[in-house]
Design a protein around this motif. Structure first.
Motif, PDB file in Angstrom:
ATOM      1  N   VAL A  19      -9.584   5.340  11.351  1.00  8.26           N
ATOM      2  CA  VAL A  19     -10.082   6.709  11.151  1.00  8.26           C
ATOM      3  C   VAL A  19      -9.548   7.201   9.808  1.00  8.26           C
ATOM      4  O   VAL A  19      -8.342   7.432   9.660  1.00  8.26           O
ATOM      5  CB  VAL A  19      -9.631   7.649  12.288  1.00  8.26           C
ATOM      6  N   LYS A  20     -10.425   7.340   8.823  1.00  8.63           N
ATOM      7  CA  LYS A  20      -9.982   7.641   7.466  1.00  8.63           C
ATOM      8  C   LYS A  20      -9.195   8.939   7.382  1.00  8.63           C
ATOM      9  O   LYS A  20      -8.175   9.017   6.692  1.00  8.63           O
ATOM     10  CB  LYS A  20     -11.191   7.697   6.524  1.00  8.63           C
ATOM     11  N   GLN A  21      -9.633   9.955   8.105  1.00  8.12           N
ATOM     12  CA  GLN A  21      -8.961  11.250   8.016  1.00  8.12           C
ATOM     13  C   GLN A  21      -7.534  11.150   8.562  1.00  8.12           C
ATOM     14  O   GLN A  21      -6.606  11.775   8.040  1.00  8.12           O
ATOM     15  CB  GLN A  21      -9.773  12.312   8.783  1.00  8.12           C
ATOM     16  N   VAL A  22      -7.329  10.327   9.575  1.00  7.42           N
ATOM     17  CA  VAL A  22      -5.984  10.136  10.130  1.00  7.42           C
ATOM     18  C   VAL A  22      -5.116   9.366   9.135  1.00  7.42           C
ATOM     19  O   VAL A  22      -3.950   9.705   8.915  1.00  7.42           O
ATOM     20  CB  VAL A  22      -6.048   9.392  11.476  1.00  7.42           C
ATOM     21  N   ALA A  23      -5.675   8.343   8.512  1.00  7.47           N
ATOM     22  CA  ALA A  23      -4.939   7.568   7.513  1.00  7.47           C
ATOM     23  C   ALA A  23      -4.540   8.447   6.325  1.00  7.47           C
ATOM     24  O   ALA A  23      -3.414   8.358   5.820  1.00  7.47           O
ATOM     25  CB  ALA A  23      -5.773   6.386   7.049  1.00  7.47           C
ATOM     26  N   ILE A  24      -5.460   9.292   5.886  1.00  4.69           N
ATOM     27  CA  ILE A  24      -5.169  10.194   4.764  1.00  4.69           C
ATOM     28  C   ILE A  24      -4.051  11.156   5.133  1.00  4.69           C
ATOM     29  O   ILE A  24      -3.131  11.400   4.334  1.00  4.69           O
ATOM     30  CB  ILE A  24      -6.440  10.961   4.349  1.00  4.69           C
ATOM     31  N   GLU A  25      -4.104  11.707   6.346  1.00  4.72           N
ATOM     32  CA  GLU A  25      -3.067  12.644   6.774  1.00  4.72           C
ATOM     33  C   GLU A  25      -1.697  11.960   6.833  1.00  4.72           C
ATOM     34  O   GLU A  25      -0.695  12.519   6.386  1.00  4.72           O
ATOM     35  CB  GLU A  25      -3.405  13.238   8.133  1.00  4.72           C
ATOM     36  N   MET A  26      -1.652  10.735   7.367  1.00  2.00           N
ATOM     37  CA  MET A  26      -0.386  10.005   7.416  1.00  2.00           C
ATOM     38  C   MET A  26       0.141   9.779   6.005  1.00  2.00           C
ATOM     39  O   MET A  26       1.331   9.981   5.735  1.00  2.00           O
ATOM     40  CB  MET A  26      -0.565   8.681   8.157  1.00  2.00           C
ATOM     41  N   CYS A  27      -0.739   9.346   5.110  1.00  2.00           N
ATOM     42  CA  CYS A  27      -0.332   9.113   3.719  1.00  2.00           C
ATOM     43  C   CYS A  27       0.188  10.388   3.069  1.00  2.00           C
ATOM     44  O   CYS A  27       1.206  10.369   2.362  1.00  2.00           O
ATOM     45  CB  CYS A  27      -1.498   8.556   2.915  1.00  2.00           C
ATOM     46  N   ASP A  28      -0.493  11.490   3.297  1.00  2.00           N
ATOM     47  CA  ASP A  28      -0.075  12.763   2.703  1.00  2.00           C
ATOM     48  C   ASP A  28       1.329  13.154   3.159  1.00  2.00           C
ATOM     49  O   ASP A  28       2.138  13.657   2.367  1.00  2.00           O
ATOM     50  CB  ASP A  28      -1.063  13.871   3.072  1.00  2.00           C
ATOM     51  N   ARG A  29       1.619  12.895   4.425  1.00  2.00           N
ATOM     52  CA  ARG A  29       2.931  13.290   4.948  1.00  2.00           C
ATOM     53  C   ARG A  29       4.045  12.413   4.394  1.00  2.00           C
ATOM     54  O   ARG A  29       5.131  12.903   4.093  1.00  2.00           O
ATOM     55  CB  ARG A  29       2.898  13.286   6.477  1.00  2.00           C
ATOM     56  N   PHE A  30       3.790  11.124   4.256  1.00  2.00           N
ATOM     57  CA  PHE A  30       4.809  10.266   3.652  1.00  2.00           C
ATOM     58  C   PHE A  30       4.929  10.543   2.158  1.00  2.00           C
ATOM     59  O   PHE A  30       6.041  10.561   1.608  1.00  2.00           O
ATOM     60  CB  PHE A  30       4.485   8.785   3.915  1.00  2.00           C
ATOM     61  N   HIS A  31       3.805  10.761   1.506  1.00  2.00           N
ATOM     62  CA  HIS A  31       3.817  11.016   0.063  1.00  2.00           C
ATOM     63  C   HIS A  31       4.562  12.310  -0.259  1.00  2.00           C
ATOM     64  O   HIS A  31       5.192  12.419  -1.335  1.00  2.00           O
ATOM     65  CB  HIS A  31       2.379  11.097  -0.457  1.00  2.00           C
ATOM     66  N   SER A  32       4.521  13.273   0.635  1.00  2.00           N
ATOM     67  CA  SER A  32       5.160  14.567   0.375  1.00  2.00           C
ATOM     68  C   SER A  32       6.681  14.506   0.503  1.00  2.00           C
ATOM     69  O   SER A  32       7.380  15.437   0.108  1.00  2.00           O
ATOM     70  CB  SER A  32       4.611  15.633   1.329  1.00  2.00           C
ATOM     71  N   HIS A  33       7.209  13.405   1.048  1.00  2.00           N
ATOM     72  CA  HIS A  33       8.665  13.262   1.161  1.00  2.00           C
ATOM     73  C   HIS A  33       9.185  12.478  -0.044  1.00  2.00           C
ATOM     74  O   HIS A  33       8.685  11.400  -0.361  1.00  2.00           O
ATOM     75  CB  HIS A  33       9.032  12.535   2.455  1.00  2.00           C
ATOM     76  N   SER A  34      10.199  13.005  -0.671  1.00  2.00           N
ATOM     77  CA  SER A  34      10.697  12.416  -1.924  1.00  2.00           C
ATOM     78  C   SER A  34      11.278  11.012  -1.763  1.00  2.00           C
ATOM     79  O   SER A  34      11.410  10.283  -2.750  1.00  2.00           O
ATOM     80  CB  SER A  34      11.765  13.332  -2.537  1.00  2.00           C
ATOM     81  N   SER A  35      11.607  10.614  -0.548  1.00  2.00           N
ATOM     82  CA  SER A  35      12.208   9.293  -0.336  1.00  2.00           C
ATOM     83  C   SER A  35      11.187   8.165  -0.312  1.00  2.00           C
ATOM     84  O   SER A  35      11.569   6.986  -0.392  1.00  2.00           O
ATOM     85  CB  SER A  35      12.992   9.272   0.983  1.00  2.00           C
ATOM     86  N   PHE A  36       9.904   8.510  -0.185  1.00  2.00           N
ATOM     87  CA  PHE A  36       8.897   7.473  -0.027  1.00  2.00           C
ATOM     88  C   PHE A  36       7.962   7.380  -1.235  1.00  2.00           C
ATOM     89  O   PHE A  36       7.503   8.397  -1.750  1.00  2.00           O
ATOM     90  CB  PHE A  36       8.068   7.721   1.236  1.00  2.00           C
ATOM     91  N   GLN A  37       7.701   6.150  -1.633  1.00  2.00           N
ATOM     92  CA  GLN A  37       6.768   5.891  -2.719  1.00  2.00           C
ATOM     93  C   GLN A  37       5.674   4.961  -2.202  1.00  2.00           C
ATOM     94  O   GLN A  37       5.968   3.894  -1.649  1.00  2.00           O
ATOM     95  CB  GLN A  37       7.476   5.226  -3.902  1.00  2.00           C
TER      96      GLN A  37
END
Length: 210
Positions: free
Chosen positions: A155-173
């Motif tokens: 589900v693309k929208q779910v994948a995008i949301e997961m990515c956004d949440r990890f991307h928004s944390h400074s520890s994850f690249q």
């Protein structure tokens, strides 16, 4: 004896799942607690981890699943294979990550997978999704430097949301700005095989802990 019917969707916000799970004595579960740990959040029937644990005996594997009957069956299958580097735990990952991960030796968690989580399509239900801001923060706390989180969904929208949440944390690249075309792990999940057999896309991303 009739098979127990397992619900496909379980609401993690219901009162039944609000008590965090207490960690077991890991020394009674894993033969070697010094091995690196791979955590699979939402492991379902556990087939992915069962295969991984046999392929990579120099890793420990832990699967978290909110549907208890699946956990009981998965651990029974684990015992039939005599695996001492694999365990499945019934819990609500949204409130149990901290007590569970803090009970392991520091730096032992090196890989995390979150694969095809329940999409909870309705807007009012999206707060039930497993990858919330707190989930990402807990993983950032306990994942070893250089460790990584692999996520995928059909589900693309779910994948995008997961990515956004990890991307928004400074520890994850994120390792690539594009969706990964292949799974970096040697074992596909049942859902992954099913989706690809239908010719439908799978949206994958890998995040490294800096």
């Amino acid at each position: 004896m009739a098979a127990v019917r397992v619900r496909q969707h379980v609401n993690p916000l219901s009162s039944k799942y609000q008590t965090p799970t207490s960690p077991p004595d890991w020394t009674q579960i894993y033969a070697d607690l010094t091995l690196p740990l791979h955590l699979d959040i939402g492991c379902a029937k556990g087939q992915f981890l069962l295969s991984m644990a046999q392929l990579e005996p120099d890793w420990n594997y832990l699967g978290l699943e909110i549907r208890e009957p699946l956990v009981l069956e998965a651990n029974k299958l684990r015992d039939e294979h005599l695996l001492q580097n694999l365990h499945y735990l019934f819990c609500n990952a949204n409130n149990s990550l901290r007590p569970l991960l803090s009970s392991f030796p520091s730096g032992i968690l090196q890989r995390v997978t979150i694969q095809f989580p329940d999409p909870w399509f309705k807007k009012r239900h999206q707060k039930r999704r497993v990858v919330q801001t707190d989930t990402v923060a807990e993983l950032a706390t306990y994942l070893a430097s250089g460790g990584w989180v692999f996520i995928q969904s059909d589900v693309k929208q779910v994948a995008i949301e997961m990515c956004d949440r990890f991307h928004s944390h400074s520890s994850f690249q994120r390792t690539s700005s594009e969706w990964l075309t292949t799974n970096p792990l040697p074992v596909p999940t049942e859902r992954e095989r099913f989706t690809e057999a239908k010719g439908e896309p799978v949206y994958r991303a890998l995040f490294e802990k800096s």
